[in-house]
Enzyme design. Structure first.
Site, PDB file in Angstrom:
ATOM      1  N   GLY A 313       0.846  -1.186   0.000  1.00 43.13           N
ATOM      2  CA  GLY A 313       0.000   0.000   0.000  1.00 43.13           C
ATOM      3  C   GLY A 313       0.878   1.232   0.000  1.00 43.13           C
ATOM      4  N   ASP A 314       0.256   2.399   0.083  1.00 40.36           N
ATOM      5  CA  ASP A 314       0.974   3.672   0.091  1.00 40.36           C
ATOM      6  C   ASP A 314       1.924   3.753  -1.117  1.00 40.36           C
ATOM      7  OD1 ASP A 314      -0.449   3.933   2.394  1.00 40.36           O
ATOM      8  OD2 ASP A 314       1.241   4.206   3.723  1.00 40.36           O
ATOM      9  N   ASN A 315       3.222   3.737  -0.888  1.00 36.37           N
ATOM     10  CA  ASN A 315       4.193   3.945  -1.973  1.00 36.37           C
ATOM     11  C   ASN A 315       4.645   2.628  -2.602  1.00 36.37           C
ATOM     12  OD1 ASN A 315       4.287   6.194   0.047  1.00 36.37           O
ATOM     13  ND2 ASN A 315       5.604   7.109  -1.493  1.00 36.37           N
ATOM     14  N   TRP A 316       3.692   1.777  -2.967  1.00 34.64           N
ATOM     15  CA  TRP A 316       4.016   0.432  -3.449  1.00 34.64           C
ATOM     16  C   TRP A 316       4.154   0.344  -4.965  1.00 34.64           C
ATOM     17  CZ3 TRP A 316       0.815  -3.571  -5.856  1.00 34.64           C
ATOM     18  CH2 TRP A 316      -0.378  -3.064  -6.398  1.00 34.64           C
TER      19      TRP A 316
END
Length: 720
Positions: A313-316
């Site tokens: 998630g986020d900066n994946w």
């Protein structure tokens, strides 16, 4: 009996030592983590537990970022549509955007990197005909055509990380500094992230697991001028764009991307869009770069004898676990948020890591944990939907996130999680490493294939778009069913045919989407391969608007396989006589009331050979058709429910000509299921509801008996 322990990760925070020790014991936790906005103090780090520490690679480093603002992350955005009323048009391209998040990139020449488009014709307006007014953040276009619509695609800097922005606003973090994201493709940033990680590892000897949250590029999350979410795409690659990336792409791939390849008429290549070849090339390009750079970070972590964990998630972006390069990274573990059975399978099925972990909901934030609310309701719903999938493919660990002090104020919630963690360990200890009984092999056919294994759109914070209602419902039903599921693309079929072990192909979704296929159905190679495969004995299940693309007198391109087509208004003069319903059909045997969700209208049977199973309001909603030795089944819509899970299962067995095998391991009650594990000679009968259920159980040997299950109960049985 001694309480089971382990395989649970507990969030904690400063000045919460005694409560942490209490919940560690009650929940059997053997790992402790921090969260975005919390820190672990030294006393907590000395507890007998594995320590996870959240690590941000390209954010939360403002001292560095402020020294190199030219290396901030960038993205392409598109203005609103503006209608010309005269021959000159001024477009305030920042209107509707949150100016605390983005600012235009005037450092690189807009005439080179921006694009103005006449949206009435699709033509690009020559840069000679427009100018940028930097003071007003507008573009002035000359020689426009009155009453045509125009847009500006512009390059911007992203000066506030979207996840920190969301958490900042949700938790009212006041004057906490805004995290500035920077781009590791840039020279200073690339050097900094590796040197800083080396130093950080030396300064954090108590950390056992570096929980990367995540790496370089955030999924596309853009806020509007009210500070609310404007556009969210969990798969969006928009924030990986930069001038440096575009130049490197052109050098590697041999052609240059346009801004339009990214903004995509304002759709931003959302998961629903059938991806263009240019966009697929860009995804591949970013994944190669990210995998190479992430591997260097993982190697550094391993050199310090610590584990590397990735948060899904986020900066994946660029680290897609079902992509071609993820296995080369050497990641030890993946952790992700579990919202249902589908998201659990996304994590649990990831190949090539030592262990997987699910962060269950609710997150311990004040939007759920507030006076008067009962977080047990959400937790129970979350656990029961995820547990179905867990019975097919267990995670190795589970955990929670957020402020533990908030959860501690809700004793009923603490009690409930204690039961969940015990039940999880019971499931894991019984079935880890064993293969469950599989009745059928199902291939889900769409434009993305294995890259989007178990993945639809995954809107941030657990919301579902109705547009994906049926497709998401199909995946959710499959996630906990006794079938083996593969994800294949149209290119897979064209290049390699249908895999030999596949019993059923499912194509589901709305017309024009990547899930249904859109213009990919123009390809006669695709339709010919699939027709031949079904004719020779395969099964094809279409849901919503499967194979939909209007050409040559057909809307469903496999209408002859499905036995139905959709009336678009062009053949209203042709009478449709076939409306007789087939009574007591195998597929509808357990149905009390049909629920096709938003459903589809104006579906009609092609001829008298079509078995119409449900007909109402002048249309067919459920039907089957024989095609050679195979069968096609059509379902007008499939929102997830226990009833629709059973309906889909019956449709799959019917299409596969295997009706007689469905009740090998089976529960007659739709709210219950049986999961068998032949390798260990065990089976589990589970109640997926919050009420007592009575069901007939078929035990795999032809025996049937009646069982009563309490609310949410699992009963384990041995067999010989």
């Amino acid at each position: 009996m001694k309480k089971s322990t382990g395989r649970v990760t507990l969030p904690s925070q400063q000045n919460f030592l005694q409560e942490t020790k209490e919940l560690m014991e009650r929940w059997g936790a053997d790992a402790i983590r921090d969260s975005d906005g919390t820190k672990l103090d030294d006393e907590i780090k000395q507890l007998d537990a594995k320590i996870y520490t959240t690590y941000f690679v390209a954010r939360n480093h403002n001292d560095f970022a402020k020294q190199h603002l030219e290396e901030m992350q960038q993205l392409y955005l598109m203005s609103q549509f503006y209608t010309a009323t005269e021959t000159t048009l001024e477009i305030p391209f920042l209107k509707g955007y949150f100016e605390e998040q983005i600012e235009p990139d005037y450092m690189h020449d807009p005439k080179v990197w921006w694009e103005v488009i006449d949206r009435s014709t699709g033509e690009v307006v020559s840069p000679d005909h427009w100018q940028v007014n930097e003071e007003k953040n507008s573009v002035i276009i000359k020689q426009v055509l009155p009453w045509h619509e125009y847009t500006v695609s512009f390059l911007a800097y992203m000066k506030w990380d979207p996840t920190q922005m969301y958490n900042h606003i949700t938790n009212d973090w006041g004057d906490t500094p805004h995290d500035i994201p920077f781009d590791v493709r840039q020279p200073h940033s690339n050097k900094y992230v590796k040197e800083y990680l080396q130093q950080w590892l030396k300064e954090n000897p108590d950390t056992d697991v570096v929980r990367f949250t995540t790496f370089f590029y955030h999924f596309t999350l853009i806020f509007n001028d009210l500070g609310k979410e404007k556009f969210v795409d969990w798969f969006g690659y928009g924030a990986s764009v930069s001038v440096a990336a575009l130049e490197a792409f052109a050098k590697e791939k041999g052609y240059r991307l346009r801004p339009e390849d990214i903004v995509d008429k304002g759709y931003y290549n959302s998961t629903f869009r059938v991806p263009s070849q240019a966009y697929l090339d860009y995804i591949d390009f970013i994944q190669q770069f990210v995998a190479k750079e992430v591997k260097e970070l993982v190697d550094i972590v391993h050199d310090h004898n610590k584990e590397a964990m990735m948060f899904l998630g986020d900066n994946w972006i660029g680290t897609e676990p079902y992509g071609n390069y993820f296995s080369s990274i050497g990641m030890d573990a993946v952790v992700g948020s579990v919202g249902d059975g589908t998201t659990l399978r996304i994590i649990a099925d990831i190949p090539g890591v030592k262990y997987t972990e699910g962060r269950f909901l609710p997150y311990f934030f004040p939007d759920t944990f507030y006076e008067g609310n009962d977080p047990v309701i959400e937790a129970n719903e979350n656990w029961l939907t995820a547990r179905r999938a867990l019975m097919r493919k267990p995670l190795d660990r589970i955990g929670y996130g957020g402020y533990l002090s908030l959860a501690y104020q809700f004793p009923k919630f603490v009690d409930y999680v204690e039961k969940v963690t015990d039940e999880f360990r019971e499931i894991y200890n019984n079935i880890h490493g064993t293969k469950p009984y599989i009745g059928l092999k199902v291939a889900v056919l769409n434009a993305w294939g294995k890259l989007r294994t178990w993945q639809t759109h995954i809107v941030a914070h657990g919301k579902w778009y109705k547009k994906a209602y049926s497709y998401q419902g199909v995946l959710e039903a499959l996630s906990g069913s006794a079938v083996d599921v593969a994800f294949i693309s149209f290119d897979d079929v064209i290049d390699n045919g249908v895999p030999d072990d596949v019993d059923i192909i499912i194509n589901a979704g709305d017309a024009g989407t990547a899930f249904s296929g859109g213009e990919r159905w123009k390809d006669a190679r695709l339709t010919s391969i699939l027709r031949e495969w079904v004719y020779q004995g395969g099964g094809f299940v279409g849901i919503g608007e499967p194979t939909a693309y209007h050409q040559e007198g057909r809307y469903f391109q496999l209408a002859n396989v499905l036995g139905v087509d959709k009336e678009l208004g062009f053949s209203l003069s042709t009478n449709k006589y076939f409306i007789e319903v087939t009574e007591n059909h195998f597929i509808a045997e357990d149905v009390v009331a049909f629920d096709f969700g938003e459903s589809m209208e104006h579906i009609y049977a092609l001829n008298e050979a079509t078995e119409i199973i449900e007909y109402s309001n002048g249309g067919v909603h459920l039907a089957s058709s024989t095609f050679g030795k195979g069968r096609g089944v059509y379902i007008a819509g499939l929102p997830y429910s226990h009833e629709n899970t059973r309906l889909l299962l019956r449709a799959l067995y019917y299409a596969a000509h295997k009706e007689g095998e469905m009740k090998k391991w089976f529960a007659s009650n739709v709210h219950c299921e049986v999961h068998a594990y032949p390798e260990i000679k065990k089976y589990a009968i589970i109640n997926n509801s919050t009420e007592t259920q009575i069901t007939d159980v078929y035990d795999g040997t032809g025996n049937k008996r009646q069982v009563t299950l309490e609310a949410s109960e699992i009963v384990w049985e041995d067999y010989s």
